[in-house]
Scaffold this active site. Structure first.
Site, PDB file in Angstrom:
ATOM      1  N   ASP A  29      -0.731 -33.404  22.089  1.00  0.00           N
ATOM      2  CA  ASP A  29       0.299 -33.204  21.060  1.00  0.00           C
ATOM      3  C   ASP A  29       0.566 -31.703  20.934  1.00  0.00           C
ATOM      4  OD1 ASP A  29       1.207 -35.060  18.300  1.00  0.00           O
ATOM      5  OD2 ASP A  29       1.550 -32.901  18.340  1.00  0.00           O
ATOM      6  N   ILE A  30       1.835 -31.346  20.895  1.00  0.00           N
ATOM      7  CA  ILE A  30       2.200 -29.927  20.881  1.00  0.00           C
ATOM      8  C   ILE A  30       1.919 -29.282  19.520  1.00  0.00           C
ATOM      9  CG2 ILE A  30       4.652 -30.060  20.199  1.00  0.00           C
ATOM     10  CD1 ILE A  30       3.214 -28.086  23.186  1.00  0.00           C
ATOM     11  N   GLU A  88       8.614 -39.950  13.920  1.00  0.00           N
ATOM     12  CA  GLU A  88       9.381 -38.803  14.429  1.00  0.00           C
ATOM     13  C   GLU A  88      10.013 -39.106  15.780  1.00  0.00           C
ATOM     14  OE1 GLU A  88       6.998 -35.160  14.496  1.00  0.00           O
ATOM     15  OE2 GLU A  88       8.271 -34.413  16.114  1.00  0.00           O
ATOM     16  N   HIS A  93       3.851 -44.610  20.705  1.00  0.00           N
ATOM     17  CA  HIS A  93       2.749 -43.715  21.087  1.00  0.00           C
ATOM     18  C   HIS A  93       1.573 -43.891  20.142  1.00  0.00           C
ATOM     19  CE1 HIS A  93       5.468 -41.470  18.417  1.00  0.00           C
ATOM     20  NE2 HIS A  93       4.393 -40.883  17.925  1.00  0.00           N
ATOM     21  N   HIS A  95      -1.727 -41.918  18.621  1.00  0.00           N
ATOM     22  CA  HIS A  95      -2.406 -40.631  18.415  1.00  0.00           C
ATOM     23  C   HIS A  95      -3.907 -40.841  18.565  1.00  0.00           C
ATOM     24  CE1 HIS A  95       0.937 -38.369  16.273  1.00  0.00           C
ATOM     25  NE2 HIS A  95       1.348 -39.606  16.072  1.00  0.00           N
TER      26      HIS A  95
HETATM   27  P1  5GP Z   1       5.154 -39.559  15.061  1.00  0.00           P
HETATM   28  O1  5GP Z   1       6.414 -40.048  15.757  1.00  0.00           O
HETATM   29  O2  5GP Z   1       3.938 -40.346  15.462  1.00  0.00           O
HETATM   30  O3  5GP Z   1       5.341 -39.502  13.577  1.00  0.00           O
HETATM   31  O4  5GP Z   1       4.907 -38.052  15.520  1.00  0.00           O
HETATM   32  C1  5GP Z   1       5.260 -37.600  16.799  1.00  0.00           C
HETATM   33  C2  5GP Z   1       4.228 -36.629  17.325  1.00  0.00           C
HETATM   34  O5  5GP Z   1       4.720 -36.142  18.575  1.00  0.00           O
HETATM   35  C3  5GP Z   1       3.969 -35.409  16.441  1.00  0.00           C
HETATM   36  O6  5GP Z   1       2.571 -35.270  16.234  1.00  0.00           O
HETATM   37  C4  5GP Z   1       4.552 -34.241  17.238  1.00  0.00           C
HETATM   38  O7  5GP Z   1       3.811 -33.052  17.098  1.00  0.00           O
HETATM   39  C5  5GP Z   1       4.524 -34.755  18.673  1.00  0.00           C
HETATM   40  N1  5GP Z   1       5.604 -34.230  19.492  1.00  0.00           N
HETATM   41  C6  5GP Z   1       6.925 -34.241  19.182  1.00  0.00           C
HETATM   42  N2  5GP Z   1       7.663 -33.711  20.196  1.00  0.00           N
HETATM   43  C7  5GP Z   1       6.772 -33.359  21.156  1.00  0.00           C
HETATM   44  C8  5GP Z   1       6.918 -32.758  22.449  1.00  0.00           C
HETATM   45  O8  5GP Z   1       8.012 -32.439  22.908  1.00  0.00           O
HETATM   46  N3  5GP Z   1       5.782 -32.560  23.161  1.00  0.00           N
HETATM   47  C9  5GP Z   1       4.552 -32.907  22.685  1.00  0.00           C
HETATM   48  N4  5GP Z   1       3.498 -32.668  23.480  1.00  0.00           N
HETATM   49  N5  5GP Z   1       4.359 -33.475  21.480  1.00  0.00           N
HETATM   50  C10 5GP Z   1       5.464 -33.695  20.709  1.00  0.00           C
END
Ligand code: 5GP
Length: 132
Positions: A29-30, A88, A93, A95
């Site tokens: 995760d970035i 987001e 995905h 975590h």
């Molecule tokens: P969620 O959709 O589970 O709420 O969060 C998405 C996760 O993806 C976040 O923790 C965010 O930091 C990570 N994320 C979003 N865009 C990118 C990206 O372009 N590259 C990486 N490595 N992680 C990402």
């Protein structure tokens, strides 16, 4: 249109890769909660994890288990925590977050700032422990 995670799995957008096979991909995760915070995705583009077909869902969780075992070997932690939010990025995905304490998994806390070199070191350490 392809999601950002599909582009990452296809190598069109760079990432710190941890593991992959023909159906699944894992990368750091970035914006990590802690060092080693990893995302595991199916290459198949489905937004909501519980809309995955059963075979892909089972494959994803089995792949995530192997990634979690690699994280546990590579990063000092008591447990590897598992979470699914998907608020987001519209690509299913999981975590995986190495935990020393409960508060290490806090989606609202400030994220860790890591250098590219540190990201590379962490990804290599986990990749080296991954057994497919
Ligand atoms: P969620 O959709 O589970 O709420 O969060 C998405 C996760 O993806 C976040 O923790 C965010 O930091 C990570 N994320 C979003 N865009 C990118 C990206 O372009 N590259 C990486 N490595 N992680 C990402």
């Amino acid at each position: 249109m392809a999601t950002i995670f599909s582009k990452i799995a296809a190598g069109e957008i760079p990432s710190y890769k941890v593991a992959e096979d023909d159906r699944f991909f894992a990368f750091l995760d970035i914006n990590p909660m802690v060092e080693g915070h990893t995302l595991v995705i199916p290459r198949k583009e489905v937004d909501y994890i519980f809309d995955l077909d059963d075979e892909t869902y089972r494959g994803l969780t089995a792949f995530a288990k192997k990634v979690a075992e690699a994280i546990k070997r590579a990063i000092p932690c008591k447990r590897v925590g598992v979470a699914v939010l998907g608020m987001e990025v519209p690509h299913a995905h999981i975590h995986l977050v190495p935990l020393q304490k409960e508060s290490d998994m806090d989606f609202r806390a400030d994220k860790k700032q890591l250098t590219p070199e540190r990201f590379k070191e962490i990804a290599s350490a986990i990749a080296a422990e991954f057994k497919n």
